[in-house]
Design a protein around this motif. Structure first.
Motif, PDB file in Angstrom:
ATOM      1  N   ALA A  62      -4.670   4.412   4.105  1.00 12.80           N
ATOM      2  CA  ALA A  62      -3.305   4.896   3.879  1.00 12.80           C
ATOM      3  C   ALA A  62      -3.301   6.256   3.201  1.00 12.80           C
ATOM      4  CB  ALA A  62      -2.526   3.883   3.040  1.00 12.80           C
ATOM      5  N   ARG A  63      -4.346   6.582   2.452  1.00  8.18           N
ATOM      6  CA  ARG A  63      -4.413   7.862   1.741  1.00  8.18           C
ATOM      7  C   ARG A  63      -4.970   8.988   2.612  1.00  8.18           C
ATOM      8  NH1 ARG A  63      -8.328   5.879  -2.167  1.00  8.18           N
ATOM      9  NH2 ARG A  63      -8.839   8.094  -2.357  1.00  8.18           N
ATOM     10  N   ILE A  64      -5.557   8.665   3.754  1.00  5.43           N
ATOM     11  CA  ILE A  64      -6.146   9.704   4.602  1.00  5.43           C
ATOM     12  C   ILE A  64      -5.033  10.534   5.236  1.00  5.43           C
ATOM     13  CG2 ILE A  64      -7.588  10.140   6.634  1.00  5.43           C
ATOM     14  CD1 ILE A  64      -8.975   7.469   6.098  1.00  5.43           C
ATOM     15  N   PRO A  65      -5.082  11.867   5.140  1.00  3.86           N
ATOM     16  CA  PRO A  65      -4.053  12.694   5.766  1.00  3.86           C
ATOM     17  C   PRO A  65      -3.941  12.393   7.262  1.00  3.86           C
ATOM     18  CG  PRO A  65      -5.368  14.018   4.269  1.00  3.86           C
ATOM     19  CD  PRO A  65      -6.042  12.678   4.348  1.00  3.86           C
ATOM     20  N   PRO A  66      -2.704  12.362   7.788  1.00  3.64           N
ATOM     21  CA  PRO A  66      -2.505  11.970   9.190  1.00  3.64           C
ATOM     22  C   PRO A  66      -3.341  12.752  10.193  1.00  3.64           C
ATOM     23  CG  PRO A  66      -0.399  12.037   8.051  1.00  3.64           C
ATOM     24  CD  PRO A  66      -1.423  12.567   7.093  1.00  3.64           C
ATOM     25  N   ASP A  98      -9.146  -5.701   5.680  1.00  2.00           N
ATOM     26  CA  ASP A  98      -9.556  -5.769   4.273  1.00  2.00           C
ATOM     27  C   ASP A  98      -8.604  -4.867   3.479  1.00  2.00           C
ATOM     28  OD1 ASP A  98     -12.216  -6.387   2.447  1.00  2.00           O
ATOM     29  OD2 ASP A  98     -11.220  -4.497   1.901  1.00  2.00           O
ATOM     30  N   HIS A  99      -7.983  -5.398   2.450  1.00  2.00           N
ATOM     31  CA  HIS A  99      -6.901  -4.631   1.822  1.00  2.00           C
ATOM     32  C   HIS A  99      -7.406  -3.365   1.132  1.00  2.00           C
ATOM     33  CE1 HIS A  99      -8.016  -6.959  -1.837  1.00  2.00           C
ATOM     34  NE2 HIS A  99      -7.494  -5.953  -2.518  1.00  2.00           N
ATOM     35  N   GLU A 100      -8.637  -3.366   0.673  1.00  2.00           N
ATOM     36  CA  GLU A 100      -9.153  -2.142   0.056  1.00  2.00           C
ATOM     37  C   GLU A 100      -9.416  -1.067   1.116  1.00  2.00           C
ATOM     38  OE1 GLU A 100     -12.517  -3.372  -2.262  1.00  2.00           O
ATOM     39  OE2 GLU A 100     -11.261  -3.968  -3.970  1.00  2.00           O
ATOM     40  N   LEU A 101      -9.875  -1.479   2.291  1.00  2.00           N
ATOM     41  CA  LEU A 101     -10.046  -0.532   3.393  1.00  2.00           C
ATOM     42  C   LEU A 101      -8.693   0.042   3.815  1.00  2.00           C
ATOM     43  CD1 LEU A 101     -11.758   0.802   5.661  1.00  2.00           C
ATOM     44  CD2 LEU A 101     -11.362  -1.269   7.010  1.00  2.00           C
ATOM     45  N   VAL A 102      -7.675  -0.804   3.874  1.00  2.00           N
ATOM     46  CA  VAL A 102      -6.341  -0.344   4.276  1.00  2.00           C
ATOM     47  C   VAL A 102      -5.753   0.600   3.237  1.00  2.00           C
ATOM     48  CG1 VAL A 102      -3.976  -1.097   4.752  1.00  2.00           C
ATOM     49  CG2 VAL A 102      -5.914  -2.344   5.726  1.00  2.00           C
ATOM     50  N   PRO A 122       0.840  -1.206   0.000  1.00  2.00           N
ATOM     51  CA  PRO A 122       0.000   0.000   0.000  1.00  2.00           C
ATOM     52  C   PRO A 122       0.871   1.251   0.000  1.00  2.00           C
ATOM     53  CG  PRO A 122       0.040  -0.973   2.178  1.00  2.00           C
ATOM     54  CD  PRO A 122       0.764  -1.926   1.279  1.00  2.00           C
ATOM     55  N   GLU A 123       0.436   2.256  -0.723  1.00  2.00           N
ATOM     56  CA  GLU A 123       1.175   3.519  -0.805  1.00  2.00           C
ATOM     57  C   GLU A 123       0.608   4.505   0.210  1.00  2.00           C
ATOM     58  OE1 GLU A 123       3.830   4.521  -2.795  1.00  2.00           O
ATOM     59  OE2 GLU A 123       4.001   2.370  -3.195  1.00  2.00           O
ATOM     60  N   PHE A 124       1.453   4.980   1.107  1.00  2.00           N
ATOM     61  CA  PHE A 124       1.048   5.969   2.107  1.00  2.00           C
ATOM     62  C   PHE A 124       1.345   7.377   1.574  1.00  2.00           C
ATOM     63  CE2 PHE A 124       0.924   2.144   4.454  1.00  2.00           C
ATOM     64  CZ  PHE A 124       0.125   2.357   5.560  1.00  2.00           C
ATOM     65  N   THR A 125       0.794   7.623   0.399  1.00  2.00           N
ATOM     66  CA  THR A 125       0.919   8.930  -0.244  1.00  2.00           C
ATOM     67  C   THR A 125      -0.475   9.342  -0.678  1.00  2.00           C
ATOM     68  OG1 THR A 125       1.359   7.860  -2.374  1.00  2.00           O
ATOM     69  CG2 THR A 125       3.264   8.476  -1.050  1.00  2.00           C
ATOM     70  N   ARG A 126      -0.612  10.597  -1.067  1.00  2.00           N
ATOM     71  CA  ARG A 126      -1.953  11.074  -1.442  1.00  2.00           C
ATOM     72  C   ARG A 126      -1.866  12.090  -2.583  1.00  2.00           C
ATOM     73  NH1 ARG A 126      -0.145  11.748   3.526  1.00  2.00           N
ATOM     74  NH2 ARG A 126      -1.276   9.866   4.058  1.00  2.00           N
TER      75      ARG A 126
END
Length: 591
Positions: free
Chosen positions: A485-489, A477-481, A225-229
């Motif tokens: 991951a894209r939600i701003p901290p 659930d990988h789609e939920l994750v 998963p990419e933790f970028t947005r």
């Protein structure tokens, strides 16, 4: 949900039927409903079955598809298997069973190593091709289903648990100093490929491996998963994120209802498990069974959260079961709990999950659990300090690490100490990877991809499967994750952590559960080691076998015995329990 095992010899020698039988027998608790072994020259597969989908004999394993020339063993559940089956039938594939195991076999034949990207679920599987002699191994994105391997010379063995490989024999049982360093430093998290033993390795999550007949192999990591947005993510409002999360979680919970048996919930009384109950009620689940566990208090610390689990059970009218564990029952359950551990796991709540699973398995065989929400939606206390950190590795390590390398050098005997600070180096390398924008993103990525796999997820699998109970985790659930991951901290850190999830929960469950102080699974007797617990751990750590092993410096153990409550890790764990649990595990498994 099941237990799988096998042996592959690359020199043509026949697979060892005795070793395969011992592995399969060791896995019996994971699969009480059936057992099978297939031997085909140098390849042998074993399986223990827990019947959840397609209860007929047609889905027995190991499963051989003579038409396609495939033999496989599978552990887990593919939640979207009906849709995949329909697609495969459209491509001309014919089915002889109605379960998900056969879908896995045919998906491999149809789509090759891309098949895993199509699976929604938790899984570990191994498939052997008759015509090519090739073998494929794979594990789900979060390692919810375990897979261990042991290689010696031209032989490879695999199993769902580490003790099953020990039962097969001919395993290097010496302690791996790197695994030991992680256990003592990285809060007992030992990332793959390491385990506490040199002779057994962990197959990594989100990986598919193709092994040729000569033993050569290639691995592919199929999910990160990419933790970028993007620009749209940055400007999306908190309320929009809240609604997206709630919609995605609804889908995740609904997916995990697929079964040919009833599905219950492990209800701690916290936001996460309570939200699962609420969503199941929304989805029309009738006669929902919920289960909670609590412990006798110790040192003035309360050992249960029944007030909140009772509230949710009453609110939704569930068939609720409470288990109260007095000190004497806790003590009696410890050997079984440690025996159920594939690896030494120091968290106190192992025994809670063990006793809870024992009770739940008398009523039901599939449950949903709230595990994973803290790692995905930023529920832990070490995330907020990361926001302004100029040294993220140091900030993270100060909160999460049990001790520094320098301190560890004064506690372990020299022959057991890793040459370098391998635990800190692991965090540094993970934080340095591209694909995570901020320090909080880096910490969440590490925790959800590494810590979660080898602490909470492993704990739930080991303890539930000790009684043939399948646990499903909708927060993974990988789609939920991917969405989270894209939600701003700042949205995840709001309201004291898990802000966006808490606000989504307000649309479903009572506010009293959301606005409470964050709780943990309390087992105070193992945190404040006194009386018979102190005698037990002292006997373990001063036994002849422990003295001969010589892991810990005598002065360190003496200090722990003299003042158990005075030696606590930054995460409020008992150093004495950590040392004793390791030695108890080694002795329990004959190491």
């Amino acid at each position: 949900m099941c237990g799988l095992s096998g042996e592959i010899n690359f020199d043509g020698k026949p697979a060892d039927a005795g070793a395969l039988q011992r592995m399969t027998d060791t896995l019996a608790p994971r699969g009480p409903d059936g057992s099978g072994i297939i031997l085909r020259g140098p390849v042998g597969f074993g399986h223990r079955r827990l019947s959840v989908i397609d209860l007929s004999e047609k889905s027995q394993q190991p499963m051989a598809d003579s038409e396609l020339g495939l033999t496989g063993v599978f552990n887990g559940c593919i939640y979207n298997y009906p849709e995949l089956r329909a697609e495969l039938e459209g491509e001309g594939y014919r089915f002889f069973s109605s379960g998900d195991t056969e879908v896995v076999l045919k998906a491999w034949r149809a789509w090759g190593d891309r098949c895993v990207e199509r699976f929604h679920g938790m899984f570990a599987f191994v498939i052997h091709e008759r015509d090519t002699g090739r073998t494929v191994m794979a594990r789900d994105r979060f390692g919810i289903k375990p897979l261990y391997v042991a290689e010696a010379g031209q032989r490879l063995r695999f199993a769902s648990t580490l003790p099953a490989l020990l039962a097969a024999g001919d395993v290097d049982r010496s302690i791996d100093p790197v695994g030991l360093h992680h256990y003592m430093s990285f809060h007992a998290v030992v990332p793959p490929p390491h385990t506490i033993l040199n002779g057994v390795k962990k197959f990594p999550p989100a990986t598919i491996r193709v092994i040729e007949p000569d033993g050569s192999r290639r691995d592919r990591v199929y999910w990160r998963p990419e933790f970028t947005r993007g620009p749209d993510d940055e400007v999306r409002s908190f309320e929009e994120w809240r609604d997206l999360v709630l919609d995605s979680l609804r889908v995740a919970v609904k997916r995990r209802m697929v079964a040919d048996v009833p599905v219950g919930v492990l209800l701690s009384g916290g936001v996460d498990s309570s939200l699962v109950v609420g969503l199941l009620a929304e989805l029309g689940q009738k006669d929902l069974m919920t289960f909670s566990v609590g412990f006798e208090e110790a040192n003035g610390e309360k050992g249960d959260e029944f007030a909140f689990s009772d509230l949710i059970a009453r609110h939704y009218g569930t068939d609720h079961h409470k288990i109260f564990v007095p000190h004497d029952r806790l003590m009696d359950a410890l050997p079984g709990t440690i025996g159920a551990m594939s690896e030494p796991m120091v968290s106190y709540d192992n025994v809670g999950f063990y006793l809870l699973s024992q009770e739940v398995s008398k009523h039901i065989r599939v449950v949903q659990s709230g595990q994973g929400a803290d790692e995905v939606f930023a529920g832990y206390h070490w995330y907020p300090p990361m926001t302004e950190s100029s040294d993220p590795v140091e900030t993270y390590g100060r909160a999460f690490f049990d001790r520094s390398h320098e301190t560890l050098s004064k506690q372990l005997n020299p022959q057991w100490l890793a040459d370098t600070d391998v635990s800190r180096a692991l965090v540094e390398a993970h934080f340095a990877r591209p694909g995570a924008t901020t320090p909080v993103d880096k910490a969440l990525r590490l925790d959800s991809q590494v810590m979660l796999v080898d602490d909470p997820v492993k704990r739930v699998d080991n303890m539930t499967m000790a009684f043939g109970l399948e646990a499903r985790v909708p927060f993974l659930d990988h789609e939920l994750v991917e969405l989270a991951a894209r939600i701003p901290p700042q949205h995840k850190l709001a309201h004291g952590g898990k802000g966006v999830l808490k606000e989504a929960a307000r649309k479903v469950i009572p506010a009293e559960v959301i606005d409470r102080k964050k709780g943990y699974f309390p087992v105070p007797a193992l945190k404040y080691i006194q009386g018979p617990y102190l005698e037990m751990v002292r006997d373990t750590l001063t036994s002849q076998v422990a003295r001969e092993r010589g892991l810990f410096q005598t002065g360190y153990l003496d200090a722990l015995f003299a003042d158990p409550t005075g030696h606590m890790t930054p995460l409020h764990g008992s150093e004495l329990w950590q040392a004793a649990l390791l030695e108890m595990w080694l002795q329990n498994h004959g190491v």
